[in-house]
Design a protein around this motif. Sequence first.
Motif, PDB file in Angstrom:
ATOM      1  N   GLY A  30      -5.338  -0.809  11.467  1.00 46.90           N
ATOM      2  CA  GLY A  30      -4.751  -0.823  10.124  1.00 46.90           C
ATOM      3  C   GLY A  30      -4.921   0.475   9.362  1.00 46.90           C
ATOM      4  N   TYR A  31      -5.470   1.491  10.008  1.00 43.80           N
ATOM      5  CA  TYR A  31      -5.723   2.768   9.334  1.00 43.80           C
ATOM      6  C   TYR A  31      -4.426   3.380   8.798  1.00 43.80           C
ATOM      7  N   HIS A  74      -9.946  -1.366   9.108  1.00 42.36           N
ATOM      8  CA  HIS A  74     -10.252  -0.174   8.311  1.00 42.36           C
ATOM      9  C   HIS A  74     -10.566  -0.460   6.843  1.00 42.36           C
ATOM     10  N   ASN A  75      -9.764  -1.273   6.180  1.00 45.18           N
ATOM     11  CA  ASN A  75      -9.940  -1.464   4.737  1.00 45.18           C
ATOM     12  C   ASN A  75     -11.269  -2.121   4.405  1.00 45.18           C
ATOM     13  N   PHE A  76     -11.944  -1.607   3.380  1.00 43.14           N
ATOM     14  CA  PHE A  76     -13.209  -2.178   2.925  1.00 43.14           C
ATOM     15  C   PHE A  76     -13.007  -3.496   2.176  1.00 43.14           C
ATOM     16  N   GLU A  83      -3.436  -5.219   9.331  1.00 42.82           N
ATOM     17  CA  GLU A  83      -4.739  -5.590   9.874  1.00 42.82           C
ATOM     18  C   GLU A  83      -4.733  -7.018  10.427  1.00 42.82           C
ATOM     19  N   TRP A  84      -4.153  -7.959   9.666  1.00 40.97           N
ATOM     20  CA  TRP A  84      -4.042  -9.335  10.170  1.00 40.97           C
ATOM     21  C   TRP A  84      -3.347  -9.348  11.528  1.00 40.97           C
ATOM     22  N   ASN A 107     -19.667  -1.534   8.540  1.00 43.28           N
ATOM     23  CA  ASN A 107     -19.560  -1.431   7.087  1.00 43.28           C
ATOM     24  C   ASN A 107     -18.128  -1.620   6.579  1.00 43.28           C
ATOM     25  N   HIS A 108     -17.128  -1.532   7.469  1.00 42.94           N
ATOM     26  CA  HIS A 108     -15.741  -1.793   7.082  1.00 42.94           C
ATOM     27  C   HIS A 108     -15.346  -3.261   7.290  1.00 42.94           C
TER      28      HIS A 108
END
Length: 244
Positions: A30-31, A74-76, A83-84, A107-108
């Motif tokens: 998802g970046y 990727h997203n925090f 991403e899904w 952490n992501h």
Amino acid sequence: MNSFKIYEAEVIDRALKINDTLIISDIHLGYESTLNKQGLMLPQIQFDKIIDSLENIQKKAKASSIILNGDIKHNFGRIDKQEWREVLSFIDYLQDIFIDIDIIKGNHDNFTQYILNKRNLHLKNHMIIDNYYITHGHELPQEIPENIKTIIIGHEHPCISICSGRRVEKIKTYLKGTWQNYNLIVIPSFTQISYGSDILHEKTISPFIEDINNFEVIAVEEGDIYPFGYVKDIISINHELNNY
């Protein structure tokens, strides 16, 4: 060089193999959508490249299990459509190839568990294989079992810059060193979009890395492996060349 071991763990491109298990780190699916929202219009090409890379690695490894060592997305702070779609597709792909899939929280991965619930998978804080302790690397563990000799982390995204005149090439690297009384292996990121952080010029971010100068650098590029020696020696050579 096509064959190399770090503390008895086998290097296969950007994956590490222990016994019958592959370990990869920092995929960051998802970046592209994050970069697009920031104004950098990048096509969504990373997923197919990740699959191609993993297929080539698995041809050599023939592993039955895989560990994703953190930052699968990727997203925090949220889960976007890319991403899904890509995380679920990636898990489906892995389930066709590997008997066991384990995913360590990075952490992501604040919201990754919501996606994994669709496939009955659960994030873990760490994994243990024999005397190896595998954790993402963004925070120190509260307790490590007595039998552990080697810690394996990701998170750092290490790479080095190779200069030839005005041309600069970045190469992803492993790092071999120690933390306290343990051997330490830092795995390069598996993402295809970013090479990572240049350890020769940028500050390290993992609390496991206390003195980067005493780490050995093992670069990987399209399946080839290049031992570069210690960071302090590479910096010294670069300094001499720049002042020649």
